[in-house]
Design a protein around this motif. Structure first.
Motif, PDB file in Angstrom:
ATOM      1  N   ILE A 529       0.832  -1.207   0.000  1.00  0.00           N
ATOM      2  CA  ILE A 529       0.000   0.000   0.000  1.00  0.00           C
ATOM      3  C   ILE A 529       0.867   1.257   0.000  1.00  0.00           C
ATOM      4  N   THR A 530       2.019   1.216   0.676  1.00  0.00           N
ATOM      5  CA  THR A 530       2.958   2.331   0.586  1.00  0.00           C
ATOM      6  C   THR A 530       3.490   2.467  -0.836  1.00  0.00           C
ATOM      7  N   LEU A 531       3.775   1.321  -1.472  1.00  0.00           N
ATOM      8  CA  LEU A 531       4.236   1.325  -2.866  1.00  0.00           C
ATOM      9  C   LEU A 531       3.155   1.890  -3.785  1.00  0.00           C
ATOM     10  N   LEU A 532       1.889   1.581  -3.473  1.00  0.00           N
ATOM     11  CA  LEU A 532       0.773   2.123  -4.264  1.00  0.00           C
ATOM     12  C   LEU A 532       0.766   3.648  -4.193  1.00  0.00           C
ATOM     13  N   GLU A 533       0.997   4.213  -3.006  1.00  0.00           N
ATOM     14  CA  GLU A 533       1.070   5.671  -2.864  1.00  0.00           C
ATOM     15  C   GLU A 533       2.087   6.272  -3.829  1.00  0.00           C
ATOM     16  N   GLU A 534       3.271   5.645  -3.880  1.00  0.00           N
ATOM     17  CA  GLU A 534       4.346   6.176  -4.711  1.00  0.00           C
ATOM     18  C   GLU A 534       4.005   6.057  -6.195  1.00  0.00           C
ATOM     19  N   LYS A 535       3.439   4.908  -6.582  1.00  0.00           N
ATOM     20  CA  LYS A 535       3.169   4.666  -8.002  1.00  0.00           C
ATOM     21  C   LYS A 535       2.059   5.572  -8.532  1.00  0.00           C
TER      22      LYS A 535
END
Length: 619
Positions: A529-535
């Motif tokens: 979910i943190t990676l989703l924020e960045e993407k």
């Protein structure tokens, strides 16, 4: 010296001599606090230390002057940017500047020149107890070290209200900015301890502070080549360090001093009698409390068992002995969580899963109400509760168990979409169609069962909570599984929207073909979910689509639309998340997912993700 531009440089100025290059010096930094600490060292950088963790640095004798200090209340992203409540040094994890914002407890040192000098400084305030101890290396030719400074007492609670700050205690110089509180190191301008400084001296008698500006006993020495150990929150209390000699009493306005002994016979006798009376009252109270508690538990366990059989719509009631036999004495554990463990069993021709609950404080009647409600629900996408046990202190739930095939091929997009839709319909029934609103509170892949046609059923209602229709929320202690918990669990004020957040996490896992928390991946990719924020912020959402399935790439646009629905569900503010009935309308094409959403899905201040591997957990 120009880099170290705060009052402590004046304290150590005579000590910074020519520093020849020498062998490696080891600094061991240990966190014994019950909370996470982010230590910073200049030169050296910065790290995160959870309770019990340590960090070792190797420095050369040419390192020269430096600092080590704890930072508290920090939050850093994957790039090392963020902020700290105390000791922040420009909002970065690896510090390059030599000072952090107060209040902060500082360890100061200079290495080389034949003699090392070090101290603990409280001129910038206090936030964490600290030891700065030498660890003598071999071959020092009999030269000895000073004992090393200690500030083992947590003096935050003694801090005057005028100096209190989040995470610690400021110095009076920082707060009042008056000469009487700020010393320069000049003996003619030395400070006298005041109400605002005396507790520093008493709590940390080895430490340097403004009121001890000219006191050379706060500087400690070792021969060059010595290793050092810095301990945050050392285990021993302040009694392990002798009090400072001639520590002055606090200068409290209006106080008077009388030349007579404080401990007179009358006072001693009064204290003794008062202590005995207080002890007797305490013993009576504790005895009464324990007696009533045991009586309440006994009455609860002796409640008539007939009440369970009289209510209509109840699932099968098992005895504890029956479930012991069905699970072979609870031998085969399928999973474990904060509210109990799940065991595989066999009852007649059916394979069953038995959840043995650990619900401290829940009585029979509350448990009965939940079993009755959950046992009465019937929906094609919910696994039906078939039985329960409520025998004395035992609380168990029983449902049909189907294991999944771990070697099943990668699912195509229509099948994944079907599974997502089925989960949504099951949750919508719980939230909006039952007589009482039911929050599942443990939505995760392990609780989603698939039959041979990939029809999905939501299972395991062991952590569910009933919410009256006339109430907007319920207060409960934390339930669920790390990685799927909504941000509002930090407040314990929960609505059914906690399930919506968990549903959003599961949708992303289905789309990406991976777990939300996966420690086998690179550090920046551990938390999905943190990676989703960045993407989403870099317009690279396509990178997250499961690359093991060519069919997912064919339906890329549909998959991206599903991601937008998931992000709507992942809003930090629960009021901005959709109802599950709205989710279904999006899935059926009747409405579009909300486009005006916040692309931050994880709170800025959050704990380091804890990874739990459940026994028998399936990927």
């Amino acid at each position: 010296m120009t880099a170290l531009s705060s009052p402590w440089t004046l304290h150590l100025l005579p000590l910074f001599l020519l520093l020849p290059v020498g062998s490696s010096i080891k600094f061991s930094i240990i966190n014994q606090c019950s909370t996470t600490i982010w230590p910073a060292v200049v030169p050296g950088g910065g790290v995160r230390l959870d309770p019990g963790e340590s960090w070792t640095l190797n420095m050369t004798a040419s390192t020269g002057p430096g600092r080590v200090w704890p930072r508290t209340g920090c939050s850093f992203d994957s790039t090392g940017n963020g902020s700290c409540q105390t000791g922040d040094c420009g909002g970065v994890l690896a510090c390059t500047t030599s000072s952090g914002k107060p209040p902060v407890t500082l360890g100061e040192f200079t290495i080389g020149g034949g003699t090392d000098f070090f101290d603990i400084s409280l001129v910038d305030g206090f936030n964490v107890p600290m030891d700065f101890l030498p660890v003598p290396a071999n071959g020092q030719g009999g030269q000895a070290c000073s004992k090393g400074p200690r500030c083992a007492a947590n003096i935050t609670s003694q801090c005057p209200s005028e100096l209190k700050a989040p995470g610690g205690c400021n110095s009076a110089c920082t707060v009042f900015k008056q000469d009487k509180y700020c010393c320069t190191g000049n003996a003619s301008n030395a400070c006298e301890p005041t109400t605002y400084s005396v507790f520093f001296v008493r709590g940390c008698p080895d430490a340097y502070s403004y009121s001890r500006d000219a006191d050379s006993s706060t500087t400690f020495t070792c021969p060059s080549g010595t290793n050092y150990q810095v301990v945050f929150c050392p285990s021993s209390d302040i009694s392990a360090s002798p009090p400072a000699a001639n520590t002055p009493a606090p200068d409290v306005p209006g106080s008077t001093h009388m030349n007579r002994p404080f401990f007179t016979k009358g006072r001693v006798l009064g204290v003794v009698i008062g202590s005995i009376c207080s002890l007797i009252v305490l013993v009576i109270f504790v005895t009464w409390f324990v007696y009533n508690r045991r009586k309440q538990r006994y009455q609860e366990m002796q409640e008539g068992d007939e009440e369970f059989g009289e209510l209509p719509g109840m699932p099968t009631r098992f005895t504890f002995h029956q479930l012991q036999e069905a699970t072979d004495q609870f031998r085969y554990k399928l999973g474990e969580g904060g509210f109990g463990s799940v065991f595989e069993g066999q009852y007649g021709e059916e394979r069953i899963a038995v959840k043995r609950l650990d619900r401290a404080g829940q009585g029979k009647r509350e448990f009965l109400a939940e079993v009755q409600t959950i046992g009465s629900i019937h929906h094609i996408h919910l696994v039906r509760l078939i039985g329960f046990c409520a025998e004395k202190s035992h609380r168990l739930l029983v449902w049909i168990y189907h294991s999944l095939d771990n070697d099943a091929p990668s699912l195509d997009w229509p099948t994944r979409r079907k599974v997502i839709t089925h989960i949504a319909r099951g949750l919508c029934y719980l939230h909006e169609e039952c007589m009482k609103k039911i929050a599942h509170l443990d939505v995760k892949p392990q609780n989603i069962l698939l039959d041979e046609n990939f029809n999905a059923k939501l299972s395991d209602f062991g952590l569910s909570k009933l919410i009256d229709r006339d109430k907007s929320q319920v207060i409960t202690r934390m339930r669920g599984t790390p990685g799927y918990l909504a941000p509002e669990w930090l407040t314990s004020q929960i609505t059914e929207k906690a399930d919506v957040y968990s549903f959003g996490v599961v949708v992303m896992e289905i789309i990406c073909g991976r777990k939300n928390l996966d420690t086998s991946r690179s550090e920046e990719s551990i938390h999905l979910i943190t990676l989703l924020e960045e993407k989403v912020k870099s317009d690279e959402l396509e990178d997250l689509i499961d690359k093991h399935s060519g069919d997912m790439q064919v339906h890329k646009q549909d998959v991206l639309e599903m991601m937008r629905l998931a992000m709507w569900c992942l809003q930090i503010d629960s009021k901005r998340r959709p109802q599950m009935s709205e989710v279904i309308k999006v899935l059926e094409g009747h409405i579009n997912a909300e486009s005006k959403i916040d692309h931050n899905f994880v709170p800025q201040i959050h704990l380091k993700p804890q990874i739990y591997q459940l026994p028998g957990e399936m990927g």
